[in-house]
Design an enzyme around this catalytic site. Sequence first.
Site, mmCIF file in Angstrom:
data_model
loop_
_atom_site.group_PDB
_atom_site.id
_atom_site.type_symbol
_atom_site.label_atom_id
_atom_site.label_comp_id
_atom_site.label_asym_id
_atom_site.label_seq_id
_atom_site.Cartn_x
_atom_site.Cartn_y
_atom_site.Cartn_z
ATOM 1 C CD GLU A 63 -2.546 1.202 2.721
ATOM 2 O OE1 GLU A 63 -3.590 1.874 2.805
ATOM 3 O OE2 GLU A 63 -2.078 0.557 3.679
ATOM 4 C CE LYS A 136 -7.456 1.492 4.040
ATOM 5 N NZ LYS A 136 -6.101 1.853 4.540
ATOM 6 C CB CYS A 173 -4.503 -1.328 4.436
ATOM 7 S SG CYS A 173 -3.479 -1.442 5.939
#
Length: 301
Positions: A63, A136, A173
């Site tokens: 990431e 995200k 993540c």
Amino acid sequence: MYYPATAPKSGTRSENMKQTQNLVKVAAIQASFSENKKDNISKVTSWVRQAAKAGAQIILPPELFEGPYFCKQEKDDFFAWATPYQGHPTLNHFEKLAKELQVVIPVSFFERDGHCYYNSLSVIDADGSRLGLYRKSHIPDGPGYEEKFYFRPGNTGFHIWKTRYAMIGVGVCWDQWFPECARAMMLLGAEILFYPTAIGSEPENSALDTQDLWQRAMIGHAVCNVVPVVAANRVGNEGGQIFYGSSFISDHRGEKKELSRSEEGFVISEFDLLEIQKNRASFGFFRDRRPDLYSSLTQLL
């Protein structure tokens, strides 16, 4: 504005069946990063080349690899690091690399869209084309991981991507801790799940080590969805925040290959997607789902 995934590429039934039956080799890159963006991109490029030479067809970097993990503190100077999706120079670079090596590369980056900022990812196919944009969905907020200061929650929804080698789902993540994210991508048709990440020590609690919890959570996704899971993390000490590596690939039964807490490199595995598809069907997890009982999952507490 956001840029959704492109429509699935067309193909004959025999071509699509051939793709499903192919063995697919995947890799996760693990590396340390500095404040030198050019060096970081060069490092990831080198590891992508080495993984491709080893036979990897889908290669996952960590990431936000363009720089250090800046979210450990709230500092408005870092907003200048964000770049729009269209014409993004790092994405342009990896488009050329993917086309040259004939590999798929999910690329994480800090995106600016007008006055809004996102923790975003674009999947680049083996012909160098961008398949779309994912932002995200789950944004953490805690000591050392203060992402809500920088990023809006993603507005793209979950995606799968029909790449040359497999139908893949990609979360970023904090997404990896949520079983709903993994299951949503599976219901869309994912054959392999990928998670670029940046995770390590907890600045406010030196006794807390989440390495095992982190891996167990995702191995749970692998077993409960009968799907391989690929996770790429960074390593190194970034101003006292120590990223613990341990990047890994789990097969659909939870057996894993992993890197250590300190080494740089890549981990690689090969999967028979047709065999996994048969295993998934025989377990019956998707046959026996009861969506009529799951309404509470869409309600806030």
